[in-house]
Write a protein that holds these residues in place. Structure first.
Motif, mmCIF file in Angstrom:
data_model
loop_
_atom_site.group_PDB
_atom_site.id
_atom_site.type_symbol
_atom_site.label_atom_id
_atom_site.label_comp_id
_atom_site.label_asym_id
_atom_site.label_seq_id
_atom_site.Cartn_x
_atom_site.Cartn_y
_atom_site.Cartn_z
ATOM 1 N N ALA A 382 17.352 -14.190 36.059
ATOM 2 C CA ALA A 382 18.649 -13.877 35.453
ATOM 3 C C ALA A 382 18.952 -12.398 35.576
ATOM 4 C CB ALA A 382 18.649 -14.283 33.978
ATOM 5 N N ILE A 383 20.252 -12.090 35.489
ATOM 6 C CA ILE A 383 20.709 -10.711 35.337
ATOM 7 C C ILE A 383 21.550 -10.642 34.068
ATOM 8 C CG2 ILE A 383 20.590 -9.965 37.743
ATOM 9 C CD1 ILE A 383 23.535 -10.652 38.077
ATOM 10 N N GLU A 384 21.264 -9.650 33.235
ATOM 11 C CA GLU A 384 22.054 -9.440 32.022
ATOM 12 C C GLU A 384 23.064 -8.340 32.308
ATOM 13 O OE1 GLU A 384 21.805 -8.558 27.225
ATOM 14 O OE2 GLU A 384 19.981 -9.133 28.320
ATOM 15 N N LEU A 385 24.341 -8.645 32.090
ATOM 16 C CA LEU A 385 25.415 -7.712 32.417
ATOM 17 C C LEU A 385 25.898 -6.989 31.166
ATOM 18 C CD1 LEU A 385 27.500 -9.704 35.063
ATOM 19 C CD2 LEU A 385 25.391 -8.386 35.329
ATOM 20 N N VAL A 386 26.092 -5.675 31.330
ATOM 21 C CA VAL A 386 26.447 -4.796 30.215
ATOM 22 C C VAL A 386 27.593 -3.884 30.626
ATOM 23 C CG1 VAL A 386 24.115 -4.821 29.244
ATOM 24 C CG2 VAL A 386 24.731 -3.079 30.954
ATOM 25 N N PRO A 395 30.478 -9.905 28.616
ATOM 26 C CA PRO A 395 30.763 -11.288 29.010
ATOM 27 C C PRO A 395 31.934 -11.412 29.981
ATOM 28 C CG PRO A 395 31.478 -10.886 26.748
ATOM 29 C CD PRO A 395 30.708 -9.676 27.172
ATOM 30 N N GLU A 396 32.850 -10.452 29.943
ATOM 31 C CA GLU A 396 33.994 -10.497 30.860
ATOM 32 C C GLU A 396 33.519 -10.354 32.309
ATOM 33 O OE1 GLU A 396 35.047 -9.228 26.840
ATOM 34 O OE2 GLU A 396 33.733 -8.285 28.336
ATOM 35 N N ALA A 397 32.617 -9.405 32.545
ATOM 36 C CA ALA A 397 32.077 -9.230 33.897
ATOM 37 C C ALA A 397 31.284 -10.463 34.322
ATOM 38 C CB ALA A 397 31.194 -7.984 33.948
ATOM 39 N N THR A 398 30.569 -11.043 33.387
ATOM 40 C CA THR A 398 29.777 -12.239 33.683
ATOM 41 C C THR A 398 30.680 -13.378 34.133
ATOM 42 O OG1 THR A 398 28.226 -11.522 31.968
ATOM 43 C CG2 THR A 398 28.026 -13.792 32.740
ATOM 44 N N GLY A 419 26.775 -14.373 25.906
ATOM 45 C CA GLY A 419 27.579 -14.846 27.032
ATOM 46 C C GLY A 419 27.618 -13.882 28.191
ATOM 47 N N ASN A 420 26.570 -13.059 28.346
ATOM 48 C CA ASN A 420 26.612 -11.986 29.351
ATOM 49 C C ASN A 420 25.468 -12.064 30.350
ATOM 50 O OD1 ASN A 420 24.623 -11.242 27.406
ATOM 51 N ND2 ASN A 420 24.774 -9.108 28.068
ATOM 52 N N VAL A 421 24.930 -13.261 30.574
ATOM 53 C CA VAL A 421 23.811 -13.427 31.499
ATOM 54 C C VAL A 421 24.199 -14.414 32.587
ATOM 55 C CG1 VAL A 421 21.408 -14.186 31.734
ATOM 56 C CG2 VAL A 421 22.116 -12.898 29.696
ATOM 57 N N VAL A 422 23.975 -14.028 33.838
ATOM 58 C CA VAL A 422 24.088 -14.951 34.967
ATOM 59 C C VAL A 422 22.681 -15.446 35.264
ATOM 60 C CG1 VAL A 422 24.821 -15.293 37.352
ATOM 61 C CG2 VAL A 422 26.040 -13.646 35.898
ATOM 62 N N ARG A 423 22.500 -16.752 35.229
ATOM 63 C CA ARG A 423 21.164 -17.314 35.453
ATOM 64 C C ARG A 423 21.126 -18.069 36.773
ATOM 65 N NH1 ARG A 423 20.785 -22.450 31.204
ATOM 66 N NH2 ARG A 423 23.010 -22.881 31.123
#
Length: 450
Positions: A382-386, A395-398, A419-423
């Motif tokens: 996963a990548i966590e987006l901040v 979460p918007e970027a995700t 809601g900010n992780v792409v898995r």
């Protein structure tokens, strides 16, 4: 990594020939909206026609690189030959008798395999069910019967299902719990060692989180009142969180010292997904009970609770079961899936997927400040987006990354408490060329955020 399994006639390629969704999918979506409950959502508004290997083809002829595996279910690939062969043979013999009415050999064979594969050399027994939530709920029943206690301890960011009890065990409100209470009582939530977000940083995370969790259990619940501690060795819906090294063994030892049943929820992380048969093996943790589902049966509904024989046998005869639990066709599929996992050494393939994915995503993290952390093991990455320069969830970027990938022919999933992780959960049989092409699209999506 070669393209294995899943129907040789299905071209292993990304192909976008219509808008996403295409006209046939749009027509089917209109039908769905008129007859299917609105609460049943969909990650991608396309309708599947075929799937196999590393791709999913929709009704409009678009072919998507599959980085989701039906949420870690089709780890052996869709329509794996061994799964299809064994399930088809069983379909011709009989589809159902109910294991509680007249048992059959397939149920016993699956339980024998679970005894062999799960951690620990103690005597083990299993009971089979239909879904992960059902397995977790039954693990709690078994622990309560064995201990004579009621309390259940779970962790921040944990996910355990959608039944009333498992919603109580689950941390995240939306969409899993919102508006569905009241929930089952005697459930207590304590901190988990989440290195990226631990207040004092990752270095002391395991020790501090374990101390806090144990202190809360001791003071607020009383260890002598706790029937079970339930934890995912890698937290799935919470954001693919790997608890800091040392945390799981500390909690497991506390459970052992206090007569508490330690339950490893391996529903998403089990069956070769992390490069080992089960994720708890990474630190040598041997659970009292382990719950499995998802990857166990190549796409057919099956779940299990496996554990120490004396704990499993604490429940009175007739206290465990269900009409469909351990369905014979699903059991046959599970034996086929396990056959494929062994023959293709899918643990090694999961580790190879990590070798391909992690360096590329870590390079992307150096380039794009929106990536706060790259984490995970095996084919559970996963990548966590901040917000760049912070740890504030993005979460918007995700959502934007996921949308770009879907439009470009790559199926990805999002997750996380915020809601900010792409898995990424690719089938373990995916071709390496497809995997890299999928990552190309992910990088395009990240670049588009800039």
């Amino acid at each position: 990594m070669t393209e294995l399994s899943g129907g040789p006639s299905l071209p292993q390629e990304r192909r976008v020939v219509t808008a996403v969704p295409g006209p046939k999918s749009q027509e089917l979506m209109a039908r769905k909206q008129s007859t299917v409950a609105g609460g049943v959502g969909a990650v991608m508004p396309v309708f599947a026609a075929r799937a196999g290997g590393g791709v999913l083809e929709d009704v409009d002829g678009n072919s998507f690189i599959d980085l989701g595996s039906g949420i870690a279910v089709t780890s052996v690939g869709n329509s794996d030959p061994a799964v299809v062969r064994r399930a088809a043979e069983q379909l011709e013999r009989f589809t159902h008798t109910c294991a509680m009415v007249t048992p059959y050999e397939g149920y016993v064979e699956v339980c024998e395999e679970l005894a062999r594969l799960t951690p620990g050399d103690h005597a083990k027994k299993s009971a089979l069910f239909n879904s992960g939530a059902e397995a977790v709920e039954n693990a709690v029943k078994i622990a309560r019967s064995h201990t004579g206690r009621q309390a259940v301890v779970v962790f921040d960011h944990g996910y355990h299902g959608r039944t009333n009890l498992t919603m109580a065990l689950t941390a995240k409100n939306m969409p899993y719990k919102h508006g569905f209470g009241p929930f089952a009582p005697e459930v207590y939530r304590v901190p988990v060692a989440y290195p990226f977000r631990w207040p004092t940083g990752p270095d002391n995370c395991a020790e501090e989180a374990a101390a806090q969790a144990i202190d809360q259990i001791t003071k607020q619940v009383g260890a002598e009142n706790v029937a079970a501690i339930v934890i995912e060795p890698v937290l799935g819906e919470g954001g693919f969180i790997e608890p800091a090294k040392g945390f799981l063994p500390a909690i497991r030892q506390f459970a052992a010292d206090n007569g508490i049943v330690f339950v490893a929820d391996e529903i998403q992380s089990g069956f070769c997904r992390t490069g080992q048969w089960f994720a708890c093996e990474d630190e040598g943790v041997v659970p009292d009970l382990i719950t499995t589902a998802k990857g166990i049966a190549g796409g057919l509904p099956l779940a299990a609770v496996t554990g120490r024989a004396e704990i499993m046998d604490a429940v009175h005869s007739g206290g465990l079961g269900g009409t469909y639990g351990g369905n014979p066709v699903a059991c046959a599929a599970a034996l086929g899936a396990i056959e494929t996992m062994r023959e293709l050494d899918l643990n090694a393939k999961a580790r190879r997927i990590e070798e391909v994915m992690k360096p590329r995503l870590e390079k992307a993290a150096e380039r794009y400040g929106v990536i706060g952390e790259v984490r995970g093991r095996g084919a559970m990455i996963a990548i966590e987006l901040v917000k760049p320069g912070t740890k504030e969830p993005n979460p918007e970027a995700t959502a934007a990354v996921a949308k770009h990938c879907h439009q470009a022919g790559v199926l990805v999933l999002t997750t996380g408490t915020y809601g900010n992780v792409v898995r990424f959960l690719p089938p373990l049989v995916i071709g390496e060329d497809l995997l890299n092409e999928g990552l190309d699209v992910v990088e395009e999506a990240l670049a588009g955020l800039e």
